[in-house]
Design a protein around this motif. Structure first.
Motif, PDB file in Angstrom:
ATOM      1  N   UNK A   1       1.235  -0.893  -0.033  1.00 45.65           N
ATOM      2  CA  UNK A   1      -0.017   0.303   0.060  1.00 45.65           C
ATOM      3  C   UNK A   1       0.660   1.228   0.011  1.00 45.65           C
ATOM      4  N   UNK A   2       0.273   2.412  -0.535  1.00 47.35           N
ATOM      5  CA  UNK A   2       0.619   3.940  -0.190  1.00 47.35           C
ATOM      6  C   UNK A   2       0.163   4.711   0.762  1.00 47.35           C
ATOM      7  N   UNK A   3       1.855   5.043   1.606  1.00 48.99           N
ATOM      8  CA  UNK A   3       1.119   5.236   3.564  1.00 48.99           C
ATOM      9  C   UNK A   3       1.577   7.314   2.802  1.00 48.99           C
ATOM     10  N   UNK A   4       0.290   7.834   3.163  1.00 52.70           N
ATOM     11  CA  UNK A   4       0.201   9.615   2.931  1.00 52.70           C
ATOM     12  C   UNK A   4       0.723  10.090   4.180  1.00 52.70           C
ATOM     13  N   UNK A   5       1.872  10.416   4.877  1.00 52.72           N
ATOM     14  CA  UNK A   5       2.534  11.766   5.888  1.00 52.72           C
ATOM     15  C   UNK A   5       2.295  12.652   5.918  1.00 52.72           C
ATOM     16  N   UNK A   6       1.018  12.700   7.035  1.00 53.34           N
ATOM     17  CA  UNK A   6       0.928  14.672   6.873  1.00 53.34           C
ATOM     18  C   UNK A   6       1.767  15.313   7.306  1.00 53.34           C
ATOM     19  N   UNK A   7       2.575  14.814   8.577  1.00 52.81           N
ATOM     20  CA  UNK A   7       3.056  15.226   9.564  1.00 52.81           C
ATOM     21  C   UNK A   7       2.394  15.682  10.997  1.00 52.81           C
ATOM     22  N   UNK A   8       1.351  16.297  10.672  1.00 47.57           N
ATOM     23  CA  UNK A   8       0.358  16.507  12.101  1.00 47.57           C
ATOM     24  C   UNK A   8      -0.677  15.745  11.491  1.00 47.57           C
ATOM     25  N   UNK A   9      -1.495  15.521  12.582  1.00 43.73           N
ATOM     26  CA  UNK A   9      -3.028  15.601  12.164  1.00 43.73           C
ATOM     27  C   UNK A   9      -3.932  16.938  12.410  1.00 43.73           C
ATOM     28  N   UNK A  10      -4.484  16.464  10.925  1.00 46.97           N
ATOM     29  CA  UNK A  10      -5.380  17.226  10.640  1.00 46.97           C
ATOM     30  C   UNK A  10      -6.517  16.659   8.919  1.00 46.97           C
ATOM     31  N   UNK A  11      -7.311  17.258   9.305  1.00 46.84           N
ATOM     32  CA  UNK A  11      -8.326  16.954   8.248  1.00 46.84           C
ATOM     33  C   UNK A  11      -8.132  16.573   7.132  1.00 46.84           C
ATOM     34  N   UNK A  12      -8.571  15.776   6.523  1.00 47.62           N
ATOM     35  CA  UNK A  12      -8.061  16.012   4.857  1.00 47.62           C
ATOM     36  C   UNK A  12      -8.810  15.394   3.870  1.00 47.62           C
ATOM     37  N   UNK A  13      -9.043  15.205   3.119  1.00 49.76           N
ATOM     38  CA  UNK A  13      -9.760  14.659   1.814  1.00 49.76           C
ATOM     39  C   UNK A  13      -8.727  13.587   0.156  1.00 49.76           C
ATOM     40  N   UNK A  14      -9.266  13.235   0.034  1.00 48.86           N
ATOM     41  CA  UNK A  14      -9.126  12.209  -1.286  1.00 48.86           C
ATOM     42  C   UNK A  14     -10.299  12.153  -2.326  1.00 48.86           C
ATOM     43  N   UNK A  15      -9.680  12.367  -3.616  1.00 46.07           N
ATOM     44  CA  UNK A  15     -10.103  11.561  -4.627  1.00 46.07           C
ATOM     45  C   UNK A  15      -9.478  10.950  -4.676  1.00 46.07           C
ATOM     46  N   UNK A  16     -10.535  10.409  -6.751  1.00 47.85           N
ATOM     47  CA  UNK A  16     -10.232   8.468  -7.269  1.00 47.85           C
ATOM     48  C   UNK A  16      -9.541   8.854  -8.652  1.00 47.85           C
ATOM     49  N   UNK A  17      -9.058  10.368  -8.428  1.00 50.22           N
ATOM     50  CA  UNK A  17      -9.319  10.894 -10.257  1.00 50.22           C
ATOM     51  C   UNK A  17      -8.165  10.188 -10.876  1.00 50.22           C
ATOM     52  N   UNK A  18      -8.284   9.699 -11.960  1.00 53.56           N
ATOM     53  CA  UNK A  18      -7.453   9.369 -12.501  1.00 53.56           C
ATOM     54  C   UNK A  18      -6.202   8.062 -12.040  1.00 53.56           C
ATOM     55  N   UNK A  19      -7.028   7.380 -10.385  1.00 57.58           N
ATOM     56  CA  UNK A  19      -6.960   6.355 -10.320  1.00 57.58           C
ATOM     57  C   UNK A  19      -7.149   4.729 -10.579  1.00 57.58           C
ATOM     58  N   UNK A  20      -6.923   4.032 -10.791  1.00 53.79           N
ATOM     59  CA  UNK A  20      -7.762   2.419 -12.016  1.00 53.79           C
ATOM     60  C   UNK A  20      -8.269   1.848 -10.841  1.00 53.79           C
ATOM     61  N   UNK A  21      -7.378   1.922  -9.431  1.00 54.87           N
ATOM     62  CA  UNK A  21      -7.962   0.660  -8.898  1.00 54.87           C
ATOM     63  C   UNK A  21      -8.619   0.863  -7.961  1.00 54.87           C
ATOM     64  N   UNK A  22      -9.663  -0.071  -7.214  1.00 53.96           N
ATOM     65  CA  UNK A  22     -10.398   0.775  -6.151  1.00 53.96           C
ATOM     66  C   UNK A  22      -9.611  -0.241  -4.801  1.00 53.96           C
TER      67      UNK A  22
END
Length: 158
Positions: free
Chosen positions: A77-98
């Protein structure tokens, strides 16, 4: 077709290096953050589950994420590290894998899971709480392994 004239010794090595650099920037799978061999471990009531990870720590790596990938190993998997706790949002644009997205706070607790995010969707997927990390794995893996909100994650130091 590309034609190259070599006028000095070592010219081929320079052209080859430039070509490989160009391929790495243009190829979706080669342009992503490299796997480091680090392991992330999720502890569930059923046991521990280990995943090899790729880190996404820079703004560019986080914005590209797993875009354009056509496959990913089962326990990777891929681990996204934002360095501090915060509210984040993601989308699946250009992402072919569920994907399953595990939203994890700085203490390693899974706060929310988005199961089987729809490929190529522009729908915003919110963290629902402040989190430091987001771990993206193949869609369906969280259910298959019994991973739930409240489970603990051991994240390697970088």
């Amino acid at each position: 077709m590309i034609a190259v004239a070599f006028r000095r010794p070592g010219g081929f090595a320079l052209v080859l290096a430039a070509f490989l650099a160009l391929v790495a920037t243009l190829s979706p799978s080669l342009g992503h953050a490299a796997a480091t061999g680090d392991k992330l471990v999720v502890t569930t009531p059923a046991g521990k589950h280990s995943f090899s990870i790729e880190w996404a720590t820079t703004p560019d790596e986080r914005s590209r994420g797993l875009m354009y990938r056509k496959d990913m190993p089962k326990d990777h998997g891929m681990l996204f590290d934002f360095e501090t706790d915060q509210t984040v949002g993601f989308w699946m644009r250009n992402t072919y894998l569920p994907l399953d997205m595990l939203f994890i706070d700085a203490t390693g607790v899974i706060k929310r899971i988005e199961h089987n995010a729809t490929p190529l969707s522009d729908r915003l997927i919110p963290s629902g709480a402040p989190v430091r990390y987001v771990f993206e794995i193949n869609g369906g893996r969280a259910d298959a392994l019994g991973i739930s909100e409240g489970d603990r994650v051991a994240i390697p130091q970088r």
